[in-house]
Design a protein around this motif. Structure first.
Motif, PDB file in Angstrom:
ATOM      1  N   ILE A   1       0.846  -1.204   0.000  1.00  0.00           N
ATOM      2  CA  ILE A   1       0.000   0.000   0.000  1.00  0.00           C
ATOM      3  C   ILE A   1       0.877   1.249   0.000  1.00  0.00           C
ATOM      4  N   THR A   2       1.956   1.216   0.797  1.00  0.00           N
ATOM      5  CA  THR A   2       2.900   2.341   0.801  1.00  0.00           C
ATOM      6  C   THR A   2       3.477   2.545  -0.589  1.00  0.00           C
ATOM      7  N   GLY A   3       3.876   1.459  -1.233  1.00  0.00           N
ATOM      8  CA  GLY A   3       4.406   1.546  -2.591  1.00  0.00           C
ATOM      9  C   GLY A   3       3.397   2.122  -3.565  1.00  0.00           C
ATOM     10  N   LEU A   4       2.142   1.694  -3.436  1.00  0.00           N
ATOM     11  CA  LEU A   4       1.092   2.214  -4.307  1.00  0.00           C
ATOM     12  C   LEU A   4       0.901   3.717  -4.091  1.00  0.00           C
ATOM     13  N   LEU A   5       0.872   4.142  -2.829  1.00  0.00           N
ATOM     14  CA  LEU A   5       0.708   5.571  -2.545  1.00  0.00           C
ATOM     15  C   LEU A   5       1.900   6.377  -3.069  1.00  0.00           C
ATOM     16  N   LEU A   6       3.106   5.834  -2.925  1.00  0.00           N
ATOM     17  CA  LEU A   6       4.284   6.504  -3.484  1.00  0.00           C
ATOM     18  C   LEU A   6       4.186   6.591  -5.004  1.00  0.00           C
ATOM     19  N   PHE A   7       3.699   5.518  -5.617  1.00  0.00           N
ATOM     20  CA  PHE A   7       3.545   5.516  -7.070  1.00  0.00           C
ATOM     21  C   PHE A   7       2.521   6.559  -7.519  1.00  0.00           C
ATOM     22  N   LEU A   8       1.449   6.721  -6.759  1.00  0.00           N
ATOM     23  CA  LEU A   8       0.398   7.674  -7.120  1.00  0.00           C
ATOM     24  C   LEU A   8       0.773   9.119  -6.811  1.00  0.00           C
ATOM     25  N   LEU A   9       1.829   9.304  -6.040  1.00  0.00           N
ATOM     26  CA  LEU A   9       2.217  10.651  -5.623  1.00  0.00           C
ATOM     27  C   LEU A   9       2.516  11.604  -6.792  1.00  0.00           C
ATOM     28  N   PRO A  10       3.397  11.266  -7.717  1.00  0.00           N
ATOM     29  CA  PRO A  10       3.672  12.223  -8.803  1.00  0.00           C
ATOM     30  C   PRO A  10       2.433  12.640  -9.598  1.00  0.00           C
ATOM     31  N   PRO A  11       1.565  11.695 -10.015  1.00  0.00           N
ATOM     32  CA  PRO A  11       0.360  12.155 -10.724  1.00  0.00           C
ATOM     33  C   PRO A  11      -0.566  13.006  -9.852  1.00  0.00           C
ATOM     34  N   SER A  12      -0.568  12.758  -8.542  1.00  0.00           N
ATOM     35  CA  SER A  12      -1.448  13.515  -7.647  1.00  0.00           C
ATOM     36  C   SER A  12      -0.984  14.951  -7.465  1.00  0.00           C
ATOM     37  N   LEU A  13       0.280  15.236  -7.762  1.00  0.00           N
ATOM     38  CA  LEU A  13       0.808  16.588  -7.561  1.00  0.00           C
ATOM     39  C   LEU A  13       0.096  17.630  -8.414  1.00  0.00           C
ATOM     40  N   GLN A  14      -0.552  17.190  -9.468  1.00  0.00           N
ATOM     41  CA  GLN A  14      -1.304  18.109 -10.317  1.00  0.00           C
ATOM     42  C   GLN A  14      -2.617  18.545  -9.670  1.00  0.00           C
ATOM     43  N   PHE A  15      -3.063  17.787  -8.627  1.00  0.00           N
ATOM     44  CA  PHE A  15      -4.392  18.027  -8.047  1.00  0.00           C
ATOM     45  C   PHE A  15      -4.374  18.296  -6.551  1.00  0.00           C
ATOM     46  N   VAL A  16      -3.369  17.751  -5.850  1.00  0.00           N
ATOM     47  CA  VAL A  16      -3.331  17.827  -4.386  1.00  0.00           C
ATOM     48  C   VAL A  16      -2.005  18.448  -3.960  1.00  0.00           C
ATOM     49  N   GLU A  17      -2.073  19.338  -2.973  1.00  0.00           N
ATOM     50  CA  GLU A  17      -0.855  19.955  -2.464  1.00  0.00           C
ATOM     51  C   GLU A  17       0.074  18.892  -1.882  1.00  0.00           C
TER      52      GLU A  17
END
Length: 167
Positions: A122-138
């Motif tokens: 789950i940690t790995g998944l959240l880390l993976f989703l981090l760069p794409p999320s930077l466009q939407f979430v601080e």
């Protein structure tokens, strides 16, 4: 040849990670290769299990390719994002716990241990989703979520190592 497919896919992640170094951050090329790296990470282990080709070499290759992908992603992102100091402190604490876990694993098992717990995934998944999320979430909100899960994961991993539980 069938037994080598998983390792070939993992090796592709290494090559793709190197190519990622040359893509402008947040470009379509960056995201396309980034997603391909994530896809190879999701399927290599599944294919290894399905083809009965799980091996110590494959596990080490996977860990190496994960590390390279993570390092390249950091190299690309660090110049363009600002991480608050308090999150850096939190990340260092998580790293210390993880290093302690590696030392514990070596003491208990006389080898390097990398547990693939659900929380680590789950940690790995959240880390993976981090760069794409930077466009939407601080970044401070995204990283806070990742750090909460990563802290729990690191503590859980240490518990599993100390109690001798195999995951």
């Amino acid at each position: 040849m069938k037994k080598q497919i998983a390792n070939l896919i993992t090796s592709c992640r290494i090559l793709l990670s190197i190519i990622l170094l040359f893509c402008p951050v947040f470009s379509a090329c960056f995201y396309g290769i980034y997603l391909l790296c994530g896809f190879t990470d999701m399927i290599d282990g599944t294919i290894a299990r399905k083809t009965n080709s799980v091996s110590e070499f494959g596990a080490r290759l996977d860990t190496t390719s994960d590390f390279l992908f993570f390092a390249v992603t950091l190299i690309k992102l660090m110049p363009v994002i600002h991480i608050p100091k308090w999150i850096w402190v939190w990340i260092v604490i998580i790293a210390i716990i993880k290093i302690f876990n590696v030392i514990l694993g070596f003491i208990y098992k006389k080898k390097l241990i990398s547990l693939h717990t659900v929380m680590n995934k789950i940690t790995g998944l959240l880390l993976f989703l981090l760069p794409p999320s930077l466009q939407f979430v601080e970044i401070k909100y995204s990283l806070t979520a990742v750090c909460i899960v990563a802290t729990f994961s690191a503590i859980q991993e240490g518990y599993y190592i100390r109690t001798g539980q195999e995951v």
